[in-house]
Design an enzyme around this catalytic site. Sequence first.
Site, PDB file in Angstrom:
ATOM      1  N   LEU A 182       0.724  -1.060   0.116  1.00 23.66           N
ATOM      2  CA  LEU A 182       0.098  -0.053   0.029  1.00 23.66           C
ATOM      3  C   LEU A 182       0.907   1.192  -0.043  1.00 23.66           C
ATOM      4  O   LEU A 182       1.879   1.400   0.881  1.00 23.66           O
ATOM      5  CB  LEU A 182      -0.819  -0.069   1.459  1.00 23.66           C
ATOM      6  CG  LEU A 182      -1.904   0.738   1.412  1.00 23.66           C
ATOM      7  CD1 LEU A 182      -3.042   0.769   0.157  1.00 23.66           C
ATOM      8  CD2 LEU A 182      -2.497   1.035   2.750  1.00 23.66           C
TER       9      LEU A 182
ATOM     10  N   SER B  14       3.524  -6.595   2.314  1.00 23.78           N
ATOM     11  CA  SER B  14       2.363  -5.929   2.668  1.00 23.78           C
ATOM     12  C   SER B  14       1.204  -6.176   1.928  1.00 23.78           C
ATOM     13  O   SER B  14       0.758  -7.750   1.965  1.00 23.78           O
ATOM     14  CB  SER B  14       2.656  -4.491   3.205  1.00 23.78           C
ATOM     15  OG  SER B  14       1.606  -4.073   4.068  1.00 23.78           O
ATOM     16  N   GLN B  15       0.421  -5.315   1.583  1.00 22.37           N
ATOM     17  CA  GLN B  15      -1.007  -5.567   0.972  1.00 22.37           C
ATOM     18  C   GLN B  15      -0.580  -6.490  -0.351  1.00 22.37           C
ATOM     19  O   GLN B  15      -1.391  -7.330  -0.861  1.00 22.37           O
ATOM     20  CB  GLN B  15      -1.445  -4.186   0.477  1.00 22.37           C
ATOM     21  CG  GLN B  15      -2.778  -4.384  -0.368  1.00 22.37           C
ATOM     22  CD  GLN B  15      -3.357  -3.015  -0.579  1.00 22.37           C
ATOM     23  OE1 GLN B  15      -3.856  -2.438   0.017  1.00 22.37           O
ATOM     24  NE2 GLN B  15      -3.014  -2.677  -1.885  1.00 22.37           N
TER      25      GLN B  15
ATOM     26  N   ASP C 139       6.462  -4.840  14.075  1.00 25.09           N
ATOM     27  CA  ASP C 139       5.764  -4.415  12.709  1.00 25.09           C
ATOM     28  C   ASP C 139       5.153  -2.873  13.009  1.00 25.09           C
ATOM     29  O   ASP C 139       5.275  -2.181  12.196  1.00 25.09           O
ATOM     30  CB  ASP C 139       4.820  -5.062  12.198  1.00 25.09           C
ATOM     31  CG  ASP C 139       4.495  -4.887  10.736  1.00 25.09           C
ATOM     32  OD1 ASP C 139       5.106  -5.172   9.708  1.00 25.09           O
ATOM     33  OD2 ASP C 139       3.399  -4.207  10.738  1.00 25.09           O
TER      34      ASP C 139
ATOM     35  N   HIS D 190       7.486  -1.747  10.125  1.00 27.85           N
ATOM     36  CA  HIS D 190       6.751  -2.310   8.901  1.00 27.85           C
ATOM     37  C   HIS D 190       7.463  -1.637   7.727  1.00 27.85           C
ATOM     38  O   HIS D 190       7.487  -2.382   6.658  1.00 27.85           O
ATOM     39  CB  HIS D 190       5.297  -1.755   9.095  1.00 27.85           C
ATOM     40  CG  HIS D 190       4.546  -2.243   7.756  1.00 27.85           C
ATOM     41  ND1 HIS D 190       4.130  -3.649   7.749  1.00 27.85           N
ATOM     42  CD2 HIS D 190       3.845  -1.880   6.679  1.00 27.85           C
ATOM     43  CE1 HIS D 190       3.341  -3.892   6.613  1.00 27.85           C
ATOM     44  NE2 HIS D 190       3.122  -2.821   5.790  1.00 27.85           N
TER      45      HIS D 190
END
EC number: 3.1.2.2
Length: 388
Positions: free
Chosen positions: A131, A197-198, A314, A369
Amino acid sequence: MFRCPSGLRPALRGTLALLLGKAPDVTAFRDPEQPSSRPSRPVLPRRALLHPSPPPWVPDLGEVNSGWRRPTDPGQALIARFSGGSMLRLWGQRLPSVWVLLLLPFLPLLLPAVPAPHRASYKPVIVVHGLFDSSYSFRHLLEYINETHPGTVVTVLDLFDGRESLRPLWEQVQGFREAVVPIMAKAPQGVHLVCYSQGGLVCRALLSVMDDHNVDSFISLSSPQMGQYGDTDYLKWLFPTSMRSNLYRICYSPWGQEFSICNYWHDPHHDDLYLNASSFLALINGERDHPNATAWRKNFLRVGHLVLIGGPDDGVITPWQSSFFGFYDANETVLEMEEQLVYLRDSFGLKTLLSRGAIVRCPMAGISHTAWHSNRTLYETCIEPWLS
């Protein structure tokens, strides 16, 4: 092709040794019974063997990126030796420069045939961002792969960058699918997916909908595989007036499902709404019946290894165990993967993959993250071993 006469080769080699190296002490070849003013004619052997070791400028696999390793003394690479170890017996004088020019064309005939250095063949790597990311975010990861696996073809897909990453995930899956198909077609030995991630959810959907994918390792890098349920900066920017407790009112509406983050918003307190409204996560998890469930499960099981990476520091993925298919129950107690219904029912293949030893879990503490794809220790520990 011109071949150098065998009788001329020793002399040519000796001349090159004089030109490129240090001239030998001629007294070492004189006959002690003869006057010093008349050096005896050296006896050349029938064959002169070159040293069997490869020249020092042949690169090692680990030195490809740092350039060719060249000797400090050029003569060391070309001096011929007897099989017993002594240097060729040469005439004690240098040839005129005109002979040097005449002998230069024969240089390739005097050098041994050096086989090309062996280089491991690595499978191509495809990287999918998360993202609000772009391909630039993965410059460090690209550098690490080039250092440890030189020659690897790495493609960081530059699609749905920045705000475009908020597009519905099924739309993104279609776009990324069109991008990876030609890469896979050129790699019959297989490819690796590194998805952040996404992007890890996009890649999992790709593995489900592609009947003929050839993914060897699917590396899920801090991805909310079982969904997201937490107040993060992303949510505050997107929905400034909403908190996680009431965001379901937006995300579980037709309008909310037009945002990628709502496609994997998983409210454990409204599980019935999640199952009915989720147009993405509930489908790829096999939590809701649909006609393609069996085919998607079969496709997903084609993957060689599923490498799951995440950690307690994270700061974005909530709960962080979602990176390992763990998630909250209705009391917000985290249940590990083996306690989830999707695992117990083997709805999309998790239990099957674990039983055959194809799931690798790599938790790492101390990494935020945004640092997962730039941490060298994390790369060497959790990613590099699976890029064979």
